[in-house]
Design a protein around this motif. Structure first.
Motif, PDB file in Angstrom:
ATOM      1  N   THR A 198       4.824 -14.715  45.968  1.00  0.00           N
ATOM      2  CA  THR A 198       4.748 -14.826  44.523  1.00  0.00           C
ATOM      3  C   THR A 198       4.429 -16.263  44.124  1.00  0.00           C
ATOM      4  OG1 THR A 198       6.083 -14.723  42.500  1.00  0.00           O
ATOM      5  CG2 THR A 198       7.251 -15.149  44.537  1.00  0.00           C
ATOM      6  N   PRO A 199       3.740 -16.448  43.010  1.00  0.00           N
ATOM      7  CA  PRO A 199       3.570 -17.806  42.495  1.00  0.00           C
ATOM      8  C   PRO A 199       4.918 -18.394  42.088  1.00  0.00           C
ATOM      9  CG  PRO A 199       2.045 -16.272  41.425  1.00  0.00           C
ATOM     10  CD  PRO A 199       3.027 -15.452  42.198  1.00  0.00           C
ATOM     11  N   ASP A 200       5.017 -19.713  42.147  1.00  0.00           N
ATOM     12  CA  ASP A 200       6.246 -20.373  41.699  1.00  0.00           C
ATOM     13  C   ASP A 200       6.345 -20.399  40.179  1.00  0.00           C
ATOM     14  OD1 ASP A 200       7.139 -20.913  44.268  1.00  0.00           O
ATOM     15  OD2 ASP A 200       6.089 -22.830  44.361  1.00  0.00           O
ATOM     16  N   THR A 201       5.184 -20.381  39.513  1.00  0.00           N
ATOM     17  CA  THR A 201       5.158 -20.421  38.051  1.00  0.00           C
ATOM     18  C   THR A 201       4.117 -19.442  37.537  1.00  0.00           C
ATOM     19  OG1 THR A 201       3.564 -22.255  38.122  1.00  0.00           O
ATOM     20  CG2 THR A 201       5.905 -22.828  37.911  1.00  0.00           C
ATOM     21  N   ALA A 202       4.349 -18.945  36.322  1.00  0.00           N
ATOM     22  CA  ALA A 202       3.428 -17.968  35.730  1.00  0.00           C
ATOM     23  C   ALA A 202       2.373 -18.669  34.887  1.00  0.00           C
ATOM     24  CB  ALA A 202       4.216 -16.958  34.906  1.00  0.00           C
ATOM     25  N   VAL A 241       5.393  -9.527  33.088  1.00  0.00           N
ATOM     26  CA  VAL A 241       6.515  -8.981  33.862  1.00  0.00           C
ATOM     27  C   VAL A 241       7.483 -10.070  34.325  1.00  0.00           C
ATOM     28  CG1 VAL A 241       5.084  -7.062  34.662  1.00  0.00           C
ATOM     29  CG2 VAL A 241       5.262  -9.120  36.073  1.00  0.00           C
ATOM     30  N   TRP A 242       7.233 -11.319  33.961  1.00  0.00           N
ATOM     31  CA  TRP A 242       7.995 -12.465  34.461  1.00  0.00           C
ATOM     32  C   TRP A 242       9.470 -12.371  34.084  1.00  0.00           C
ATOM     33  CZ3 TRP A 242       6.038 -15.449  38.019  1.00  0.00           C
ATOM     34  CH2 TRP A 242       6.587 -16.701  38.295  1.00  0.00           C
ATOM     35  N   ASN A 243      10.341 -12.756  34.985  1.00  0.00           N
ATOM     36  CA  ASN A 243      11.775 -12.846  34.703  1.00  0.00           C
ATOM     37  C   ASN A 243      12.019 -14.197  34.033  1.00  0.00           C
ATOM     38  OD1 ASN A 243      14.559 -13.235  34.722  1.00  0.00           O
ATOM     39  ND2 ASN A 243      14.839 -12.272  36.721  1.00  0.00           N
ATOM     40  N   ASN A 244      12.001 -14.198  32.700  1.00  0.00           N
ATOM     41  CA  ASN A 244      12.118 -15.452  31.964  1.00  0.00           C
ATOM     42  C   ASN A 244      13.495 -16.085  32.100  1.00  0.00           C
ATOM     43  OD1 ASN A 244       9.445 -15.563  30.794  1.00  0.00           O
ATOM     44  ND2 ASN A 244      10.060 -13.818  29.538  1.00  0.00           N
ATOM     45  N   GLU A 245      14.517 -15.270  32.282  1.00  0.00           N
ATOM     46  CA  GLU A 245      15.869 -15.805  32.415  1.00  0.00           C
ATOM     47  C   GLU A 245      16.003 -16.686  33.649  1.00  0.00           C
ATOM     48  OE1 GLU A 245      20.480 -14.203  32.975  1.00  0.00           O
ATOM     49  OE2 GLU A 245      18.877 -12.804  32.452  1.00  0.00           O
ATOM     50  N   LYS A 246      15.409 -16.238  34.751  1.00  0.00           N
ATOM     51  CA  LYS A 246      15.478 -17.002  35.992  1.00  0.00           C
ATOM     52  C   LYS A 246      14.210 -17.817  36.242  1.00  0.00           C
ATOM     53  CE  LYS A 246      18.667 -13.911  38.447  1.00  0.00           C
ATOM     54  NZ  LYS A 246      19.692 -14.929  38.679  1.00  0.00           N
ATOM     55  N   ASN A 247      13.217 -17.651  35.368  1.00  0.00           N
ATOM     56  CA  ASN A 247      11.925 -18.318  35.515  1.00  0.00           C
ATOM     57  C   ASN A 247      11.326 -18.057  36.900  1.00  0.00           C
ATOM     58  OD1 ASN A 247       9.690 -19.833  34.745  1.00  0.00           O
ATOM     59  ND2 ASN A 247      10.571 -21.748  35.498  1.00  0.00           N
ATOM     60  N   ILE A 303      14.301  -9.622  42.987  1.00  0.00           N
ATOM     61  CA  ILE A 303      14.757  -8.431  43.709  1.00  0.00           C
ATOM     62  C   ILE A 303      14.976  -8.729  45.191  1.00  0.00           C
ATOM     63  CG2 ILE A 303      14.121  -6.094  44.410  1.00  0.00           C
ATOM     64  CD1 ILE A 303      12.541  -5.953  41.707  1.00  0.00           C
ATOM     65  N   THR A 304      14.068  -9.493  45.808  1.00  0.00           N
ATOM     66  CA  THR A 304      14.232  -9.798  47.238  1.00  0.00           C
ATOM     67  C   THR A 304      15.499 -10.611  47.473  1.00  0.00           C
ATOM     68  OG1 THR A 304      11.813  -9.820  47.469  1.00  0.00           O
ATOM     69  CG2 THR A 304      13.102 -10.722  49.290  1.00  0.00           C
ATOM     70  N   ARG A 305      15.796 -11.547  46.581  1.00  0.00           N
ATOM     71  CA  ARG A 305      17.058 -12.289  46.683  1.00  0.00           C
ATOM     72  C   ARG A 305      18.255 -11.332  46.588  1.00  0.00           C
ATOM     73  NH1 ARG A 305      16.719 -14.969  42.451  1.00  0.00           N
ATOM     74  NH2 ARG A 305      15.874 -16.953  43.212  1.00  0.00           N
ATOM     75  N   ALA A 306      18.195 -10.400  45.651  1.00  0.00           N
ATOM     76  CA  ALA A 306      19.288  -9.433  45.493  1.00  0.00           C
ATOM     77  C   ALA A 306      19.446  -8.565  46.738  1.00  0.00           C
ATOM     78  CB  ALA A 306      19.037  -8.561  44.261  1.00  0.00           C
ATOM     79  N   GLN A 307      18.329  -8.166  47.345  1.00  0.00           N
ATOM     80  CA  GLN A 307      18.400  -7.393  48.581  1.00  0.00           C
ATOM     81  C   GLN A 307      19.089  -8.186  49.682  1.00  0.00           C
ATOM     82  OE1 GLN A 307      14.156  -6.679  48.820  1.00  0.00           O
ATOM     83  NE2 GLN A 307      14.365  -4.534  48.242  1.00  0.00           N
ATOM     84  N   SER A 308      18.749  -9.458  49.781  1.00  0.00           N
ATOM     85  CA  SER A 308      19.365 -10.329  50.782  1.00  0.00           C
ATOM     86  C   SER A 308      20.863 -10.481  50.527  1.00  0.00           C
ATOM     87  CB  SER A 308      18.678 -11.691  50.768  1.00  0.00           C
ATOM     88  OG  SER A 308      19.299 -12.588  51.662  1.00  0.00           O
ATOM     89  N   ASP A 309      21.220 -10.717  49.276  1.00  0.00           N
ATOM     90  CA  ASP A 309      22.635 -10.902  48.938  1.00  0.00           C
ATOM     91  C   ASP A 309      23.443  -9.636  49.229  1.00  0.00           C
ATOM     92  OD1 ASP A 309      22.051 -13.447  48.107  1.00  0.00           O
ATOM     93  OD2 ASP A 309      22.077 -12.982  45.959  1.00  0.00           O
ATOM     94  N   LYS A 310      22.878  -8.483  48.893  1.00  0.00           N
ATOM     95  CA  LYS A 310      23.608  -7.230  49.110  1.00  0.00           C
ATOM     96  C   LYS A 310      23.702  -6.887  50.595  1.00  0.00           C
ATOM     97  CE  LYS A 310      22.999  -5.097  44.583  1.00  0.00           C
ATOM     98  NZ  LYS A 310      22.606  -3.885  43.827  1.00  0.00           N
TER      99      LYS A 310
END
Length: 345
Positions: A30-34, A83-89, A96-103
């Motif tokens: 993914t790009p680091d910025t939109a 579709v950008w997650n503005n809260e987490k930028n 989602i991949t971070r959440a998969q790793s954490d879970k």
């Protein structure tokens, strides 16, 4: 005269780091910025990979640097912003991949010698940073987990290529394992079927049929021996059996073609147009080749292809979410990882 340092001021010998097992989940990237700059950096890395664009000759370099990287980033940045997650930028794929790793880490928390991390093949966090972090935590064995159910050289193989490149610079290499594709794994098919059934049960309309859309690939790659298309067919056939559907009720298509060469068919966008013109008014689309929602599912399918369908006469369109970090989705990842860690844990 020789002096001896007092014991309390001597530097203690370094303690041995306990042996651990690392698990590295890897998705596409993914790009680091939109914005145009962020997308340009991402596209340059992605499209400079000879696994993705096999002919990296002079003509391609001129096209890439002189045309694509000058024109495409601005348009794609607009798509990412949708579709950008503005809260987490950050992009949804990264969230989602971070959440998969954490879970997964939480699910394996009773095994304190197992360390879970995540990385992207292109962009950040890089595979190199992921491998380095696991080694720094004492992992002398690493399981790489390409999050692609169906194998292709342009996805699974290039993850392995990059892991091998990272290990090639090390004198003391960790032992490496890589999870296999899981395109017709029972847990995966069951999770897909359950997610489809749950989604359809909550829709205010009943789809006349379901389209299973997979990421496309140049036909020439398959002609040269890439097993990707066969894996997509196997996934779709297994899903049909589980859902009790035939090829008229669960269609197989391919999306995201690029350039002028022939890609795997039937094309998703052309199928949307055809179905609507033939009188189909209500459909749902599932994307079994993606382990996490991303630009290709949230924008290309849920927005662009929905518009194509409705523009040509369709009325109701629903995009079924990927397995993501849902309970069924995590069951698939956990089952796969525990199976491949046998003998190590």
């Amino acid at each position: 005269m020789m002096t001896i340092a007092p014991t309390e001021t001597a530097v203690p010998a370094s303690q041995p780091v306990p042996s651990r097992v690392g698990v590295l989940l890897v998705n596409l990237g993914t790009p680091d910025t939109a914005d145009a700059r962020g997308v340009r950096v991402y596209l340059k890395e992605f499209l400079s990979d000879a696994r993705v664009i096999e002919n990296q000759g002079l003509i391609w370099k001129v096209v890439l640097n002189g045309i694509i990287l000058r024109t495409r980033p601005r348009a794609k940045a607009r798509d990412y912003l949708k579709v950008w997650n503005n809260e987490k930028n950050e992009s949804p794929l990264k969230t989602i991949t971070r959440a998969q790793s954490d879970k997964l880490a939480a699910a394996l928390s009773d095994r304190d010698h197992v360390v879970v991390d995540w990385a992207m093949r292109y962009g950040n966090p890089s595979i190199r940073s992921g491998v380095d972090a696991l080694i720094a935590k004492g992992c002398d064995r690493i399981l790489a987990v390409p999050l692609y159910p169906q194998y292709s050289a342009a996805t699974s193989a290039t993850v392995c290529d990059e892991v091998f490149r990272v290990l090639a610079r090390l004198r003391a290499q960790p032992t490496l394992r890589v999870t296999p594709p899981y395109y017709e794994d029972e847990a995966y098919i069951e999770a897909l079927a359950t997610s489809i059934e749950t989604h359809l049960a909550n829709l205010p309309f009943k789809p006349e049929l379901i389209v299973a859309s997979f990421h496309g690939m140049p036909k020439a790659y398959v002609d040269k021996g890439d097993p990707y298309r066969g894996h997509c067919v196997a996934t779709t056939e297994a899903l049909r059996r589980r859902l009790g559907m035939d090829e008229t009720k669960l269609l197989l298509t391919f999306q995201s073609r690029f350039g002028f060469d022939e890609w795997l068919q039937p094309y998703t966008d052309k199928t949307m147009e055809r179905l609507a013109k033939e009188g189909v008014r209500r459909i749902a689309v599932v994307t079994p080749g993606f382990s996490a929602d991303c630009l290709e599912t949230l924008e290309e399918i849920a927005q662009e292809n929905a518009e194509i369908f409705k523009h040509n006469g369709g009325e109701e369109f629903s995009a079924i979410p990927c397995l993501n970090d849902s309970d069924p989705g995590m069951d698939v990842i956990r089952t796969l990882v525990l199976r491949e860690l046998q003998g190590w844990i």
